[in-house]
Design a protein around this motif. Structure first.
Motif, PDB file in Angstrom:
ATOM      1  N   HIS A 185      96.785 -13.098 -10.552  1.00 32.92           N
ATOM      2  CA  HIS A 185      98.191 -13.271 -10.197  1.00 32.92           C
ATOM      3  C   HIS A 185      98.265 -14.407  -9.190  1.00 32.92           C
ATOM      4  CE1 HIS A 185     100.128  -9.777 -12.147  1.00 32.92           C
ATOM      5  NE2 HIS A 185      98.907  -9.275 -12.076  1.00 32.92           N
ATOM      6  N   ARG A 186      98.665 -15.580  -9.669  1.00 31.26           N
ATOM      7  CA  ARG A 186      98.563 -16.790  -8.864  1.00 31.26           C
ATOM      8  C   ARG A 186      99.951 -17.264  -8.428  1.00 31.26           C
ATOM      9  NH1 ARG A 186      93.590 -18.570  -9.124  1.00 31.26           N
ATOM     10  NH2 ARG A 186      94.087 -20.681  -8.414  1.00 31.26           N
ATOM     11  N   PHE A 187     100.124 -17.324  -7.126  1.00 33.83           N
ATOM     12  CA  PHE A 187     101.314 -17.920  -6.532  1.00 33.83           C
ATOM     13  C   PHE A 187     100.827 -19.178  -5.826  1.00 33.83           C
ATOM     14  CE2 PHE A 187     104.357 -18.163  -2.902  1.00 33.83           C
ATOM     15  CZ  PHE A 187     105.492 -18.423  -3.647  1.00 33.83           C
ATOM     16  N   MET A 188     100.909 -20.317  -6.528  1.00 33.47           N
ATOM     17  CA  MET A 188     100.239 -21.529  -6.079  1.00 33.47           C
ATOM     18  C   MET A 188     100.754 -22.017  -4.732  1.00 33.47           C
ATOM     19  SD  MET A 188      97.969 -21.979  -8.344  1.00 33.47           S
ATOM     20  CE  MET A 188      97.340 -23.597  -7.876  1.00 33.47           C
ATOM     21  N   LYS A 189     102.035 -21.849  -4.468  1.00 28.26           N
ATOM     22  CA  LYS A 189     102.570 -22.306  -3.193  1.00 28.26           C
ATOM     23  C   LYS A 189     101.911 -21.575  -2.035  1.00 28.26           C
ATOM     24  CE  LYS A 189     106.988 -23.221  -5.473  1.00 28.26           C
ATOM     25  NZ  LYS A 189     106.397 -22.901  -6.801  1.00 28.26           N
ATOM     26  N   GLY A 190     101.616 -20.305  -2.243  1.00 31.71           N
ATOM     27  CA  GLY A 190     100.909 -19.548  -1.214  1.00 31.71           C
ATOM     28  C   GLY A 190      99.440 -19.930  -1.132  1.00 31.71           C
ATOM     29  N   LEU A 191      98.809 -20.180  -2.291  1.00 30.90           N
ATOM     30  CA  LEU A 191      97.401 -20.566  -2.297  1.00 30.90           C
ATOM     31  C   LEU A 191      97.197 -21.915  -1.614  1.00 30.90           C
ATOM     32  CD1 LEU A 191      96.320 -19.518  -5.908  1.00 30.90           C
ATOM     33  CD2 LEU A 191      95.996 -18.279  -3.768  1.00 30.90           C
ATOM     34  N   PHE A 192      98.131 -22.844  -1.807  1.00 31.60           N
ATOM     35  CA  PHE A 192      98.026 -24.131  -1.130  1.00 31.60           C
ATOM     36  C   PHE A 192      98.020 -23.937   0.387  1.00 31.60           C
ATOM     37  CE2 PHE A 192     100.424 -25.953  -4.990  1.00 31.60           C
ATOM     38  CZ  PHE A 192      99.235 -26.206  -5.644  1.00 31.60           C
ATOM     39  N   ALA A 211     116.108 -34.472 -18.590  1.00 31.96           N
ATOM     40  CA  ALA A 211     116.541 -34.008 -19.916  1.00 31.96           C
ATOM     41  C   ALA A 211     116.097 -32.569 -20.097  1.00 31.96           C
ATOM     42  CB  ALA A 211     115.951 -34.889 -21.025  1.00 31.96           C
ATOM     43  N   GLY A 212     116.656 -31.898 -21.073  1.00 27.76           N
ATOM     44  CA  GLY A 212     116.239 -30.526 -21.366  1.00 27.76           C
ATOM     45  C   GLY A 212     116.809 -29.518 -20.388  1.00 27.76           C
ATOM     46  N   ARG A 213     116.348 -28.281 -20.536  1.00 25.56           N
ATOM     47  CA  ARG A 213     116.824 -27.186 -19.697  1.00 25.56           C
ATOM     48  C   ARG A 213     115.653 -26.542 -18.983  1.00 25.56           C
ATOM     49  NH1 ARG A 213     120.478 -23.199 -23.153  1.00 25.56           N
ATOM     50  NH2 ARG A 213     120.692 -22.333 -21.043  1.00 25.56           N
ATOM     51  N   SER A 214     115.945 -25.980 -17.825  1.00 27.27           N
ATOM     52  CA  SER A 214     114.906 -25.320 -17.047  1.00 27.27           C
ATOM     53  C   SER A 214     114.406 -24.078 -17.767  1.00 27.27           C
ATOM     54  CB  SER A 214     115.453 -24.927 -15.670  1.00 27.27           C
ATOM     55  OG  SER A 214     114.507 -24.152 -14.957  1.00 27.27           O
ATOM     56  N   LYS A 215     113.094 -23.828 -17.678  1.00 27.84           N
ATOM     57  CA  LYS A 215     112.499 -22.642 -18.292  1.00 27.84           C
ATOM     58  C   LYS A 215     112.601 -21.425 -17.366  1.00 27.84           C
ATOM     59  CE  LYS A 215     111.307 -25.547 -21.438  1.00 27.84           C
ATOM     60  NZ  LYS A 215     111.727 -26.757 -20.730  1.00 27.84           N
ATOM     61  N   PHE A 216     113.089 -21.645 -16.144  1.00 29.11           N
ATOM     62  CA  PHE A 216     113.190 -20.561 -15.173  1.00 29.11           C
ATOM     63  C   PHE A 216     114.637 -20.102 -15.064  1.00 29.11           C
ATOM     64  CE2 PHE A 216     109.104 -22.223 -13.908  1.00 29.11           C
ATOM     65  CZ  PHE A 216     108.424 -21.106 -13.449  1.00 29.11           C
ATOM     66  N   ASN A 217     114.971 -18.993 -15.756  1.00 25.41           N
ATOM     67  CA  ASN A 217     116.267 -18.376 -15.545  1.00 25.41           C
ATOM     68  C   ASN A 217     116.172 -17.457 -14.320  1.00 25.41           C
ATOM     69  OD1 ASN A 217     114.888 -16.053 -16.438  1.00 25.41           O
ATOM     70  ND2 ASN A 217     115.582 -16.359 -18.545  1.00 25.41           N
ATOM     71  N   PHE A 218     117.259 -16.779 -14.002  1.00 23.40           N
ATOM     72  CA  PHE A 218     117.268 -15.980 -12.783  1.00 23.40           C
ATOM     73  C   PHE A 218     116.305 -14.792 -12.870  1.00 23.40           C
ATOM     74  CE2 PHE A 218     121.314 -18.181 -12.027  1.00 23.40           C
ATOM     75  CZ  PHE A 218     121.101 -18.569 -10.705  1.00 23.40           C
ATOM     76  N   TRP A 219     116.112 -14.246 -14.080  1.00 26.27           N
ATOM     77  CA  TRP A 219     115.157 -13.154 -14.224  1.00 26.27           C
ATOM     78  C   TRP A 219     113.738 -13.651 -13.966  1.00 26.27           C
ATOM     79  CZ3 TRP A 219     114.727  -8.239 -13.859  1.00 26.27           C
ATOM     80  CH2 TRP A 219     113.641  -7.574 -14.417  1.00 26.27           C
ATOM     81  N   ALA A 220     113.412 -14.832 -14.507  1.00 31.88           N
ATOM     82  CA  ALA A 220     112.091 -15.419 -14.281  1.00 31.88           C
ATOM     83  C   ALA A 220     111.899 -15.757 -12.803  1.00 31.88           C
ATOM     84  CB  ALA A 220     111.903 -16.663 -15.143  1.00 31.88           C
ATOM     85  N   LEU A 221     112.956 -16.256 -12.167  1.00 32.59           N
ATOM     86  CA  LEU A 221     112.860 -16.581 -10.746  1.00 32.59           C
ATOM     87  C   LEU A 221     112.683 -15.320  -9.906  1.00 32.59           C
ATOM     88  CD1 LEU A 221     115.595 -19.369 -10.481  1.00 32.59           C
ATOM     89  CD2 LEU A 221     113.116 -19.666 -10.335  1.00 32.59           C
ATOM     90  N   TRP A 222     113.346 -14.223 -10.316  1.00 34.03           N
ATOM     91  CA  TRP A 222     113.186 -12.956  -9.597  1.00 34.03           C
ATOM     92  C   TRP A 222     111.732 -12.478  -9.684  1.00 34.03           C
ATOM     93  CZ3 TRP A 222     114.564  -9.397  -6.234  1.00 34.03           C
ATOM     94  CH2 TRP A 222     114.055  -8.115  -6.358  1.00 34.03           C
ATOM     95  N   ASN A 223     111.168 -12.525 -10.889  1.00 36.38           N
ATOM     96  CA  ASN A 223     109.772 -12.109 -11.053  1.00 36.38           C
ATOM     97  C   ASN A 223     108.829 -13.038 -10.295  1.00 36.38           C
ATOM     98  OD1 ASN A 223     110.269  -9.887 -12.754  1.00 36.38           O
ATOM     99  ND2 ASN A 223     110.434 -11.210 -14.540  1.00 36.38           N
ATOM    100  N   PHE A 224     109.166 -14.320 -10.256  1.00 39.27           N
ATOM    101  CA  PHE A 224     108.349 -15.282  -9.513  1.00 39.27           C
ATOM    102  C   PHE A 224     108.379 -14.975  -8.018  1.00 39.27           C
ATOM    103  CE2 PHE A 224     107.849 -19.509  -7.481  1.00 39.27           C
ATOM    104  CZ  PHE A 224     106.567 -19.790  -7.923  1.00 39.27           C
TER     105      PHE A 224
END
Length: 346
Positions: A185-192, A211-224
Motif C-alpha cells: 500500500h504505497r502513498f508516494m507523497k508520504g514515502l518521499f 486534454a482528456g479527463r482526470s482518472k481521479f473522481n471523488f470516490w477515488a480521491l476519498w480512497n486515496f
C-alpha cells in the motif's frame, strides 16, 4: 549538503500514464524541449514513460515517440496496477543520476526543469513543486485537497509538504533510499517525506489538463486520502479509543442518573424511543471503530502475502537509460544495487 558526483550527471524524466492518449501528443513536445534544456545544463537527459496497463491508444502513441526520439524509453506493465505502483516501476528503472517526476496530464510544467536542476546542484535531494494555484479545478476539489494535506500533516509524524504532489526531482541517494521501501500500500507523497534528506520547495502555478479527463473522481480521491492517512498515521485508531472511552463515561453517567431518579423520585425509566436512540448511537460508534480496525487489518493482510508490486510486460530502454537486471519476485531491494520490484514477463 552533498554535491553531485560526476557519475550521477544523468537525469531521467519519469512519467506514469494510464489512458492518456489525448494528452500525451500535446505533452511530448514540451518534454523534448525540457530534455534539450537539461542537456544544455550538461546533463545526460532521457524520458521514461510507464504505461500502466492503458486500454486506449496510449502504448501505440508512446511507441511512436520512441521511434522518433532515441531519448525516449518505454516500460509497459502487464495490467493497471495504479499510479503509485506505476511510478514505483519507473523509479526502479532509474539506476544512474536523478529522477524528475511528471504527471502525464500536462498540469505540472516541464519548463521548470532548470530550476529543479539548479536546486539539485546546490545539494538538495528532494526538490518538490508546491502549488500556489490550481487551474481547471472546481472549488470543491480545491477545498478537499487543501483540507487533506493539512489533515494528514497534523495526524502523521512523517513530514508531508502541503499542496505538494509527485512533481519533484529526486537525487540518486534519495532514489536509493526510496527503493528500500517496498510496502504494497504505497502513498508516494508520504514515502518521499519519510526518506528525509535535504528538501526544498519551488512554488509554481499548476495548469489545467492539456486534454482528456482526470482518472481521479471523488470516490477515488476519498480512497486515496484514506490510503495516505492509514499508511502514515495510527491516529484514527487512537481517536476510536478516545471516542469509546468518552462514550462509556457518558453512558455510565446517564445510567447512574436514571437509576438515581428512579430510586429517589420514582420516575419511570425512559421508554422505547430513548432506548432505541441509545442503542443505535452505540452501535454506530462500534461499527465505525470496527471499520477503522478493519482498514488497518486489511493492510496487514496485503503486506503478509508479499506479492510483487507489479509485473512488466515490455521494457524498451533508450540510450543512456540503464535497463538493469530482471527483478525477481521476492519484493526486496538494496540501496546500492538494483531494486527488486516485480517480475518481467515479456
Amino acid at each position: 549538503m552533498h554535491r553531485i558526483a560526476p557519475d550521477d550527471r544523468c537525469l531521467t524524466i519519469v512519467i506514469a500514464a494510464f489512458n492518456e492518449a489525448e494528452a500525451l501528443p500535446a505533452l511530448q513536445p514540451r518534454i523534448a524541449k525540457a530534455l534539450s534544456l537539461a542537456e544544455a545544463e550538461g546533463l545526460e537527459a532521457r524520458v521514461l514513460y510507464v504505461d500502466d496497463g492503458s486500454r486506449d491508444a496510449t502504448w501505440d502513441i508512446l511507441r511512436g515517440f520512441a521511434a522518433n526520439d532515441p531519448r525516449v524509453a518505454l516500460l509497459r506493465l502487464s495490467r493497471n496496477f495504479g499510479k503509485e505502483a506505476a511510478l514505483t516501476a519507473g523509479l526502479d528503472r532509474v539506476e544512474r543520476g536523478a529522477a524528475f517526476i511528471l504527471d502525464a496530464d500536462g498540469q505540472d510544467p516541464p519548463e521548470l526543469l532548470p530550476q529543479f536542476v539548479e536546486k539539485w546542484r546546490e545539494g538538495f535531494d528532494d526538490v518538490h513543486g508546491t502549488r500556489v494555484e490550481r487551474e481547471g479545478e472546481g472549488w470543491l476539489k480545491r477545498a478537499t485537497a487543501h483540507g487533506f494535506y493539512r489533515l494528514i500533516g497534523s495526524l502523521s509524524k512523517t513530514p508531508v509538504p502541503r499542496d505538494t504532489g509527485d512533481f519533484r526531482l529526486l537525487s540518486p541517494r534519495a532514489l536509493a533510499a526510496l527503493r528500500q521501501l517496498r510496502e504494497r500500500h504505497r502513498f508516494m507523497k508520504g514515502l518521499f517525506g519519510w526518506v528525509g534528506f535535504n528538501q526544498v520547495a519551488i512554488p509554481y502555478q499548476r495548469e489545467a489538463r492539456v486534454a482528456g479527463r482526470s482518472k481521479f473522481n471523488f470516490w477515488a480521491l476519498w480512497n486515496f486520502a484514506l490510503e495516505g492517512i492509514t499508511s502514515f498515521s495510527t491516529a484514527p485508531l487512537r481517536m476510536a479509543t478516545y471516542i469509546g472511552i468518552a462514550t462509556a463515561l457518558v453512558a455510565f453517567g446517564y445510567g447512574s442518573w436514571i437509576i438515581l431518579k428512579a430510586l429517589l423520585w420514582g420516575d419511570p425509566v425512559a421508554g422505547w424511543p430513548t432506548m432505541m436512540s441509545v442503542i443505535l448511537f452505540l452501535g454506530g460508534v462500534q461499527l465505525v471503530a470496527l471499520g477503522l480496525i478493519g482498514e488497518y487489518l486489511g493492510r496487514l493482510y496485503e503486506e503478509s502475502k508479499q506479492r510483487p508490486l507489479y509485473f512488466v510486460d515490455s521494457w524498451r530502454p533508450a540510450s543512456g537509460v540503464s535497463s538493469g537486471q530482471v527483478p525477481d519476485s521476492t519484493g526486496a531491494s538494496d540501496a546500492h544495487g538494483t531494486a527488486v520490484a516485480g517480475i518481467e514477463v515479456g
